[in-house]
Every structure is written in C-alpha cells, then in structure tokens.
Design a protein around this motif. Structure first.
Motif, PDB file in Angstrom:
ATOM      1  N   ARG A   1       0.796  -1.213  -0.104  1.00  0.00           N
ATOM      2  CA  ARG A   1      -0.127   0.083  -0.130  1.00  0.00           C
ATOM      3  C   ARG A   1       0.975   1.210   0.054  1.00  0.00           C
ATOM      4  NH1 ARG A   1      -5.366  -0.271   0.648  1.00  0.00           N
ATOM      5  NH2 ARG A   1      -5.618   1.626   1.543  1.00  0.00           N
ATOM      6  N   GLU A   2       2.124   1.082   0.947  1.00  0.00           N
ATOM      7  CA  GLU A   2       2.830   2.411   1.036  1.00  0.00           C
ATOM      8  C   GLU A   2       3.497   2.656  -0.596  1.00  0.00           C
ATOM      9  OE1 GLU A   2       5.623   1.653   4.300  1.00  0.00           O
ATOM     10  OE2 GLU A   2       4.170   1.978   5.687  1.00  0.00           O
TER      11      GLU A   2
ATOM     12  N   VAL B   1       1.051   4.193  -2.959  1.00  0.00           N
ATOM     13  CA  VAL B   1       0.784   5.467  -2.726  1.00  0.00           C
ATOM     14  C   VAL B   1       1.743   6.375  -3.105  1.00  0.00           C
ATOM     15  CG1 VAL B   1       0.245   7.374  -0.960  1.00  0.00           C
ATOM     16  CG2 VAL B   1      -0.899   5.243  -0.784  1.00  0.00           C
TER      17      VAL B   1
ATOM     18  N   GLU C   1      -2.791   5.593  -5.722  1.00  0.00           N
ATOM     19  CA  GLU C   1      -3.666   5.348  -4.585  1.00  0.00           C
ATOM     20  C   GLU C   1      -5.196   5.210  -5.113  1.00  0.00           C
ATOM     21  OE1 GLU C   1      -4.536   7.886  -0.430  1.00  0.00           O
ATOM     22  OE2 GLU C   1      -3.473   8.631  -1.932  1.00  0.00           O
ATOM     23  N   LYS C   2      -5.462   5.913  -6.122  1.00  0.00           N
ATOM     24  CA  LYS C   2      -6.732   5.853  -6.666  1.00  0.00           C
ATOM     25  C   LYS C   2      -7.158   4.545  -7.015  1.00  0.00           C
ATOM     26  CE  LYS C   2      -8.954   9.938  -8.182  1.00  0.00           C
ATOM     27  NZ  LYS C   2      -9.509  10.499  -6.977  1.00  0.00           N
TER      28      LYS C   2
ATOM     29  N   LEU D   1      -6.262   1.645  -5.505  1.00  0.00           N
ATOM     30  CA  LEU D   1      -6.510   1.101  -4.328  1.00  0.00           C
ATOM     31  C   LEU D   1      -8.030   1.464  -3.878  1.00  0.00           C
ATOM     32  CD1 LEU D   1      -3.285   1.685  -2.437  1.00  0.00           C
ATOM     33  CD2 LEU D   1      -4.131  -0.556  -2.837  1.00  0.00           C
ATOM     34  N   GLN D   2      -8.477   2.735  -3.817  1.00  0.00           N
ATOM     35  CA  GLN D   2      -9.753   3.387  -3.576  1.00  0.00           C
ATOM     36  C   GLN D   2     -10.602   2.708  -4.489  1.00  0.00           C
ATOM     37  OE1 GLN D   2      -9.158   7.603  -3.572  1.00  0.00           O
ATOM     38  NE2 GLN D   2      -8.064   7.717  -1.569  1.00  0.00           N
TER      39      GLN D   2
END
Length: 182
Positions: free
Chosen positions: A148-149, A152, A157-158, A160-161
């Motif tokens: 995840r890091e 990002v 990050e998008k 992941l969302q």
C-alpha cells in the motif's frame, strides 16, 4: 591471515587458474609491477597484479567454510507439518521479490519467526498451527502495509480506492496489475 598474505595467495591461485608457467608468470609480474617476486611488492602493487589477472580471465571464488556460509533456502512446498508454514515461506519469498525483505533465505525467515514468537521458536518448521497462524497473519499485514505504501508513493492510490483494496489478496492483485503494466 593479513591482507598482504591473502593477496599473494590469491596471485598464486590466479597463476594456477590461468595456467601460467614460471617464466610467463615472472614476465607478467615485471610488466605490471616492475618486480619479479610478490615478496618484494607493496600491497598496492599486489592489488594491481590481481586486477591484471582478473582482466585476463581469473575469477575469484568466494570462501565457504570458516568465514563464509551458505544460505539455507526454503524447502519445497507441501513438506511442512502445517499448511500455514508453506504459506509463510511463499509470502516471505514474494516479499523478497517485491523488494520488501533483503534476504530470502530460510535463516532470515527463522530470525523473523524468532522475533514474532518472542524467541520461543528457532525455526519456522517447528511452529504449531496457532503460532504459524499468528506469524502468517503478521507477515500478511506487513506485506499489505508495504505494498500500500509503495502504491501511494508511486501515485496509484486511486486504484486502491476504486478497488476498495483492503484485504491482503486485493492489495496484492492491485500491486500485480500496476507492476505488470510497466
């Protein structure tokens, strides 16, 4: 053995490996260091001779024995007494491939297991199912957090969302999609 003696020994190994007779060997020493004997050379001159021999095809071999060690790699899957142990090994190797851990060896994994079990268990294969489950879950959390890091930091990050990637499997799938596109 000091550095000077080690270099002299290395030069003699190089002489043998390159198949140099004594006359050719002495001519090479004269050409490189302006001396016909290693005993009369400085450390810098000895290093020049070793570099010259390496340029001619001599390859140093790593020591295995007193000072060196051979890393123990994980055994094939399906051999563990609990399925979780095979999963732990698989995740550890995957984390190595993703650049999260620096050493994929079984010894490095054993060190992680020791930390996670408060030094109760010295080897990953010795865990009972409860201990293995706890270590597996901690490894999955670490791997998820690191992936995840990375995503990002690299502007993903998008994704992941959009995917609502919160579980280990979903974060891993997102990471694989991103890295396979490159």
């Amino acid at each position: 053995m000091n550095n000077r003696n080690r270099l002299i020994q290395l030069i003699h190994v190089g002489k043998r490996e390159l198949g140099l007779d004594d006359e050719t060997y002495r001519a090479m020493l004269q050409e490189v260091a302006s001396k016909v004997s290693c005993s009369k050379m400085s450390i810098k001159e000895l290093e020049l001779v070793v570099a010259h021999m390496e340029a001619k095809g001599f390859k140093r071999q790593a020591k295995v024995g007193k000072t060196g060690f051979k890393r123990r790699l994980s055994p094939r899957s399906g051999k563990a007494k609990h399925a979780e142990i095979d999963k732990i090994r698989a995740i550890w190797i995957t984390m190595y491939q993703h650049g999260i851990v620096q050493d994929r060896s079984e010894a490095a994994l054993d060190a992680y297991v020791r930390r996670m079990t408060n030094k109760d268990i010295d080897h990953v294969g010795w865990m009972d199912s409860h201990q293995a489950y706890a270590v597996l879950e901690s490894l999955k959390k670490w791997h998820t957090r690191a992936l995840r890091e990375w995503m990002v930091e690299n502007g993903h990050e998008k994704l992941l969302q959009i995917r609502a990637a919160k579980s280990y499997a979903s974060v891993l799938i997102c990471y694989e999609e991103v890295t396979n596109k490159k």
